[in-house]
Design a protein around this motif. Structure first.
Motif, PDB file in Angstrom:
ATOM      1  N   ASN B 219     -11.347  32.312  17.076  1.00 44.79           N
ATOM      2  CA  ASN B 219     -12.340  31.611  16.261  1.00 44.79           C
ATOM      3  C   ASN B 219     -11.911  30.152  16.097  1.00 44.79           C
ATOM      4  O   ASN B 219     -11.224  29.800  15.144  1.00 44.79           O
ATOM      5  CB  ASN B 219     -12.482  32.298  14.897  1.00 44.79           C
ATOM      6  CG  ASN B 219     -13.583  31.679  14.050  1.00 44.79           C
ATOM      7  OD1 ASN B 219     -14.076  30.590  14.351  1.00 44.79           O
ATOM      8  ND2 ASN B 219     -13.974  32.366  12.996  1.00 44.79           N
ATOM      9  N   HIS B 221     -13.495  27.621  15.312  1.00 45.03           N
ATOM     10  CA  HIS B 221     -14.059  26.959  14.143  1.00 45.03           C
ATOM     11  C   HIS B 221     -13.163  27.173  12.918  1.00 45.03           C
ATOM     12  O   HIS B 221     -12.813  26.233  12.204  1.00 45.03           O
ATOM     13  CB  HIS B 221     -15.453  27.514  13.887  1.00 45.03           C
ATOM     14  CG  HIS B 221     -16.302  26.633  13.066  1.00 45.03           C
ATOM     15  ND1 HIS B 221     -16.877  25.495  13.570  1.00 45.03           N
ATOM     16  CD2 HIS B 221     -16.654  26.703  11.773  1.00 45.03           C
ATOM     17  CE1 HIS B 221     -17.560  24.912  12.616  1.00 45.03           C
ATOM     18  NE2 HIS B 221     -17.443  25.621  11.513  1.00 45.03           N
ATOM     19  N   ALA B 222     -12.790  28.432  12.705  1.00 38.57           N
ATOM     20  CA  ALA B 222     -11.904  28.741  11.580  1.00 38.57           C
ATOM     21  C   ALA B 222     -10.553  28.060  11.774  1.00 38.57           C
ATOM     22  O   ALA B 222      -9.924  27.630  10.806  1.00 38.57           O
ATOM     23  CB  ALA B 222     -11.727  30.252  11.443  1.00 38.57           C
ATOM     24  N   ARG B 224      -9.989  25.158  13.087  1.00 35.62           N
ATOM     25  CA  ARG B 224     -10.107  23.760  12.654  1.00 35.62           C
ATOM     26  C   ARG B 224     -10.042  23.658  11.139  1.00 35.62           C
ATOM     27  O   ARG B 224      -9.374  22.783  10.600  1.00 35.62           O
ATOM     28  CB  ARG B 224     -11.415  23.157  13.157  1.00 35.62           C
ATOM     29  CG  ARG B 224     -11.303  22.551  14.537  1.00 35.62           C
ATOM     30  CD  ARG B 224     -12.488  21.650  14.826  1.00 35.62           C
ATOM     31  NE  ARG B 224     -13.707  22.425  14.972  1.00 35.62           N
ATOM     32  CZ  ARG B 224     -14.079  22.995  16.107  1.00 35.62           C
ATOM     33  NH1 ARG B 224     -13.339  22.851  17.175  1.00 35.62           N
ATOM     34  NH2 ARG B 224     -15.176  23.696  16.175  1.00 35.62           N
ATOM     35  N   TYR B 225     -10.743  24.551  10.461  1.00 36.04           N
ATOM     36  CA  TYR B 225     -10.719  24.511   8.998  1.00 36.04           C
ATOM     37  C   TYR B 225      -9.326  24.793   8.450  1.00 36.04           C
ATOM     38  O   TYR B 225      -8.966  24.327   7.382  1.00 36.04           O
ATOM     39  CB  TYR B 225     -11.731  25.506   8.412  1.00 36.04           C
ATOM     40  CG  TYR B 225     -13.080  24.877   8.187  1.00 36.04           C
ATOM     41  CD1 TYR B 225     -13.336  24.140   7.036  1.00 36.04           C
ATOM     42  CD2 TYR B 225     -14.081  24.977   9.133  1.00 36.04           C
ATOM     43  CE1 TYR B 225     -14.561  23.539   6.834  1.00 36.04           C
ATOM     44  CE2 TYR B 225     -15.306  24.370   8.946  1.00 36.04           C
ATOM     45  CZ  TYR B 225     -15.545  23.653   7.787  1.00 36.04           C
ATOM     46  OH  TYR B 225     -16.751  23.050   7.598  1.00 36.04           O
TER      47      TYR B 225
END
Lengths: 309, 346, 523
Positions: B219, B221-222, B224-225
């Motif tokens: 993931n 996206h996760a 990056r967070y």
């Protein structure tokens, strides 16, 4: 005048060299717009190249060879579609397997058939056309009127595809399948069917590119003869930002770079030829670095679609 | 709307079709698939030379497969291990005249291989990590570039003193990897490969870096967070897998060939993808998978030389094996999900 | 059960049961809607409303029971069949392709056009006709991604009504609308009703029922617990049905926005985070908010209210270090948005915790264990990672302890997080984010999609964090939640910002006016 002749020759040769890449890039554009990456088109091109030569030799007609190549490419595309669209397997991995399969099937078939004769077989391949008898006109003649039929078909194909994507409902469905398949599904469109057909189409176009390579550009099949053109085609799709007409322009860039390096080899015998051969690849690498920034790919590219629960 | 069990069933059918394709291809060559299978097994497992050949081949395939496994864990698709392998062997070979003729010199050559491969992989790493370019295209293109540069080197600056054959002068015997078992060609590269398995397994499964690779792969996206930069991960893992490819190249040069030439380790980088995928990207399974593919190669090579089936059957088999494994994992996933409670919020 | 008998039901569910594995989403549901009737379908999240919508729209098939149209059983196996039966649906999550124009999105939903060339002029005329009868104005020539939520919703409604629709289902249409757009929507619903179209309005807001509905059906745990004319109901009745008996007072407190606990606003302390004249950009490049100035202090909860899509997500992205502001400057825990250290990793290390709005996409890695998901935010901690190596036993121990403390229902720290229910996932995320002593907590829609008990738990945690002196920035489209929690309130609307103002200084309807973009009050 000499420069003009050189340029016209370069352009005509560049167009010829670009055509296999352009055809494959058109196919890849369709498939990626619908949301499926096909990294196996190199393998499909090889199968198309082999089948085209085989059928051309046995039937005597390059058109029969082309038709057979297109069918074989669509079948290869269908394998990719079964795994990525129906089974929802990882697209890159399936594409890599397809690459292996294409390298294997073309080489295997070649050794079982054409390579058995020992001497090189005569391939009654495609000849350049002479449209309206104008191919002999200096400079513009060879470029505009003296090309292979397939080249005109490729340009027409790209234009039709661009029209289809922008102005028909089928085009909307393809774009929806690649950008937001949930919307197509909710609108009653069959996401998987659209994707399946687009992947098959990508196979057909890639195989046509292979057929051009082996029956028009060169007359014969050699194992691994595509030498990365399938991957160049994928990079064209990225450079052109998923626009089919842009993709053939990008392919033309590679074709001209290739034509130029062939001419430079002769012009600079002191420089090792290998440095010229790598030119198109270096062009691809550099433009990859420069053109990828901020490019916007179809949002659902690479992800399988599963209807909600 | 496709049912889950329906997908599992289709996976079985798809796998069966792929197997049928392979069997059909063998039949087309006028061979008997069963006897081909038996022939492969006989030659690879029950002849000394066949088995030793397979072990020898599994050394580079293991090292390369580890590199693929690392990169693919982060969903970074390094298809360019062949080019990175060449870059590593070229640097190792170029260092040969400069290093002392002893074990330390050999170590320097191997390190040079690692650096060369890392640098070649690093170019793709920069394109991917810094410019966001597709790593599949970058690594493939770099393969072709490396092949051409190698072709030039063995005909130009690195060609043997006799200048007849396009290859380099041989390495000094002191810079060769020692043979482990007398009367075989099995060299100390086997130990290097096994050490690499342990090192990569620890890196992938126990370290923070390995954890970050897996997060980016699962993931991005996760990731990056959470403060993990997927671009940095992609760039670094391309460099790292390039380093392994370079090591494999240096091991091949110092272990088997003793010189630089064209066409060594043909297509190993691509085969390594099949090796790593079949090992399900688990570093500990990579050597097993590599030996399996090597046995297949050894057995098929003999059959091909004897004219039973044309050699490219091996590529067909590689593709087919990946497809069957894909179908298998689809089958397992959908069998597992069936009957299991699904949450219905939303 | 209402039983007028004279007009036969247009669409009816008879004994419909739908299971997902062991979970029963709908149990023996009976439901009927008549022509020209507005039926409100209400219930908690997870009560089974969406499953009913999905069955009526052809996305799901009932396991038992039947769906009747005009009294005849039909099988709705695909969205196309549902459209043919005269059922139109506007889903809660819009099904519009962001890169296409409104017109193209509507054309996509018109299979009768075939696959060939689009006559965009003709389609445009059809859209105008449909829109005019409803008194709607729609922008059909811009790409959908550039439109605000209300405009997108209008396109969805026109898209549904472009076919002959006898039943229109609106799934949570008011959740994302401001008061003014909501009034427009209700007006549209009344026009539809006047033309004899049946409407099913799915909502969890009580005021919607009493504003437009003729009848209300309340679902709880997948079953119909009440079915009565709206006129005969009081808000209290509905709440009681929604949450069941027992929790009556708590339930009412949450649904009606009654405040319970409030600490004095902790002004005077130094700002944890200081935003000065900040401009935020959407991913498509348009400006979401400009001129935003705001100080965040320890010991207070600042809430951003407003309709989704007015820059709240962008603000959270920037404060989480995922983006830099287009203009202006942010100083946060010693980091400067103009500097190179404005990254997610740096801000996280400086003490920013983040409960993201799309938990599954940004907050967790579904296929990893709870322990690994915990490590996702704490891989810098010495106790968990030493010399680059993960200390698994210490990690296990810590995570087990946290799971117990936060009452996360799970089989253990090794369970995959996607096996947990949404509420338990959210509790886990909060547990993880509250650890490591954060100084600023960004909470985006922290209670969205959760049941009442979990919402209480989440609110309690945020209040505790305030008590412990942490700064909390809350983004929510739920005004009740904001009124309950916030010390100071700010509103983002139409590219502008209103406030911030103290909770005590502002009335509910004034905030409503701000949300609608009216510049009364201290803007």
């Amino acid at each position: 005048m000499d420069e003009a002749l050189f340029l016209s020759g370069l352009l005509a040769a560049g167009i010829r060299l670009a055509t296999p890449i352009a055809l494959a890039a058109i196919g890849e554009t369709i498939s990626q717009r619908a949301g499926v990456i096909n990294v196996g088109i190199e393998g499909i091109m090889l199968v198309g190249a082999f089948v085209a030569v085989l059928v051309t030799v046995s039937s005597g007609s390059p058109w029969a060879g082309l038709a057979a190549a297109i069918l074989s490419g669509a079948a290869m595309g269908a394998i990719h579609a079964v795994f990525t669209v129906r089974l929802k397997a990882e697209q890159i991995v399936s594409g890599i397997a397809l690459l292996f399969l294409g390298i294997g099937l073309s080489g295997y078939g070649f050794r079982l058939t054409l390579a058995q004769g020992g001497t090189a077989v005569q391939v009654p391949g495609f000849r350049e056309l002479d449209l309206f008898g104008l191919a002999g006109v200096p400079i513009v003649g060879p470029i505009l009127f003296g090309q292979h039929a397939l080249i005109y078909l490729a340009v027409i194909g790209a234009a039709l595809l661009a029209f289809m994507l922008s102005s028909t409902r089928l085009g909307l469905m393809i774009k929806a399948a690649g950008d937001y398949p949930q919307a197509l599904d909710a609108a009653g469109g069959a996401v998987d069917r659209v994707r399946f057909l687009c992947v098959m189409a990508s196979g057909a176009f890639a195989a046509a590119g292979g057929a051009f390579l082996s029956t028009a550009q060169l007359w014969g099949f050699v194992e691994n003869m595509t030498a990365g053109r399938g991957f160049l085609a994928i990079s064209c799709v990225v450079f052109a930002r998923w626009n089919p007409l842009g993709a053939i322009v990008a392919a033309l860039g590679f074709g001209i770079a290739d034509a130029l390096q062939i001419r430079m080899q002769a012009g600079y015998p002191g420089v090792p030829y290998q440095f010229f051969v790598i030119a198109p690849y270096v062009v691809a690498i550099v433009s990859l670095a420069l053109a990828s920034r901020g490019s916007r790919m179809p949002a659902a590219l690479g992800t399988a679609f599963s209807p909600q629960r | 709307m496709t049912d889950r069990s329906d997908i599992a069933r289709q996976a079985v059918i798809a796998a069966a079709c792929i197997v049928a394709l392979v069997v059909g291809a063998i039949l087309l060559a006028g061979a008997n698939p069963l006897s081909v299978a038996i022939g492969i097994g006989e030659r690879a497992l029950f002849t000394r030379s066949g088995f030793l050949e397979a072990v020898l081949r599994s050394i580079p395939l293991t090292i390369l497969g580890l590199g693929i496994a690392l990169a693919f864990r982060a969903r970074v698709f390094n298809i360019g291990m062949d080019g990175q392998l060449i870059a590593g062997s070229v640097v190792a070979m170029a260092l040969a005249p400069l290093v002392p003729l002893d074990a330390f010199g050999l170590l320097l050559l191997l390190s040079g291989g690692i650096v060369g491969g890392a640098a070649w992989g690093g170019i793709a790493g920069v394109i991917k990590g810094r410019f966001g370019g597709n790593e599949i295209i970058a690594t493939i293109m770099l393969n072709y570039v490396a092949l051409q540069i190698l072709s030039w080197l063995v005909r130009g600056p690195m060609q043997e003193t006799m200048r007849i054959i396009p290859r380099s002068d041989p390495l000094d015997a002191a810079l060769r990897l020692p043979i482990l078992f007398e009367a075989t060609r099995i060299h100390a590269g086997l130990l290097i490969a096994l050490a690499a398995v342990v090192a990569v397994a620890i890196l992938a499964r126990r370290s923070r870096y390995g954890f970050k690779l897996a997060v980016v792969g699962a993931n991005a996206h996760a990731a990056r967070y959470a403060g993990i930069d997927p671009r940095w991960i992609a760039g670094s893992v391309l460099t790292l897998s390039g380093a392994l490819a370079g090591l494999a190249g240096a091991v091949e040069i110092t272990g088997i060939y003793g010189r630089l030439q064209e066409g060594f380790a043909p297509g190993f980088g691509i085969t390594a993808i099949a090796v790593a995928l079949v090992a399900r990207l688990n570093p500990l399974l990579v050597p097993v998978s590599a030996l399996g593919f090597s046995l297949l190669y050894a057995g098929l090579g003999t059959l091909a030389r004897n004219g039973v089936v044309p050699f490219p059957i091996i590529n067909i088999l590689e593709g087919a094996i990946i497809f069957v494994f894909l179908a298998g994992s689809v089958y397992v996933a959908h069998r597992a999900k069936r009957g299991q409670a699904e949450t219905a919020d939303g | 059960m209402s039983d007028e008998g004279s007009v036969p039901p247009l669409v009816a569910l008879r004994g419909v049961t739908k299971r997902f594995g062991a979970v029963v989403a709908n149990r023996a549901v009976d439901l009927a809607v008549r022509p020209g009737e507005v039926l409100a379908l209400v219930g908690e999240n997870g009560a089974g409303k969406s499953t009913i919508v999905n069955m009526l729209s052809g996305l799901l098939r009932p396991d038992e029971g039947s769906i009747l149209v005009d009294g005849r059983p039909v099988s709705l196996d695909s969205p196309a069949q549902s459209v043919r039966a005269g059922i139109g649906v506007v889903h809660q999550h819009f099904t519009l392709v962001p890169t296409l124009t409104g017109l193209d999105n509507i054309a996509l939903a018109m299979p009768e056009l075939g696959l060939g060339r689009l006559n965009r002029r003709q389609i445009g005329q059809a859209i105008d006709t449909a829109a005019r009868t409803l008194g709607l104005s729609v922008d059909t020539t811009s790409r959908v991604e550039g439109l605000d939520v209300a405009q997108q919703q209008r396109i969805e409604i026109v898209k549904a009504l472009i076919h002959k629709v006898r039943l229109l289902i609106l799934d949570e249409p008011t959740a994302v609308l401001g008061p003014e757009d909501k009034a427009h929507l209700f007006d549209t619903i009344r026009r539809l009703k006047a033309e004899g179209t049946a409407v099913i309005l799915i909502t969890h807001k009580l005021e919607d029922i009493f504003a437009v509905a003729d009848r209300a059906v309340v679902l709880r745990n997948g079953e119909v617990v009440a079915d009565a004319p709206a006129a005969g109901l009081t808000p209290d009745d509905v709440v009681l049905h929604m949450v069941g008996s027992g929790d009556r007072d708590q339930a009412r407190a949450i649904v009606t926005g009654e405040t319970t606990l409030r600490s004095s606003s902790a002004s005077g302390t130094d700002a944890v985070c200081r935003l000065a004249d900040v401009t935020l950009r959407r991913s498509n490049g348009s400006i979401a908010v400009s001129g935003l100035s705001l100080d965040l202090h320890g010991g207070e909860i600042v809430a951003i209210a407003g309709v989704d899509g007015n820059g709240q997500s962008e603000l959270m992205r920037v404060l989480a270090g995922m983006d830099v502001p287009l203009g202006g400057r942010i100083e946060c825990l010693g980091r400067d948005s103009a500097g190179s250290a404005w990254t997610a990793a740096h801000l996280r290390r400086a003490g920013v915790a983040h409960v993201p709005e799309d938990r599954r996409r940004s907050g967790i890695v579904g296929e990893m264990s709870l322990a690994r998901n915990y490590l996702l935010r704490h891989s810098d901690r010495r106790a968990l990672v030493r010399h680059g190596m993960v200390r698994n036993s210490a990690l296990q121990r810590l995570v087990r302890e946290r799971l117990a403390l936060f009452d996360v229902r799970t089989r253990g720290a090794d369970e995959r997080i996607d096996q947990l229910s949404g509420g338990n996932q959210q509790k886990f995320v909060l547990a993880r984010e509250m650890d490591g002593d954060p100084r600023l907590i960004l909470a985006a829609h922290p209670s969205r999609g959760l049941d009442i008990k979990t919402i209480r738990f989440v609110h309690g945690l945020l209040e505790e964090a305030r008590q412990a002196g942490k700064a909390v920035l809350l983004v929510s489209s739920d005004l009740d939640e904001i009124l309950r929690l916030a010390d100071r309130i700010m509103v983002f609307a139409a590219g502008r910002t209103f406030g911030p103002t103290s909770r005590g200084d502002i009335a509910r309807d004034e905030i409503g006016a701000w949300i609608a973009g009216h510049a009364s009050g201290p803007a």
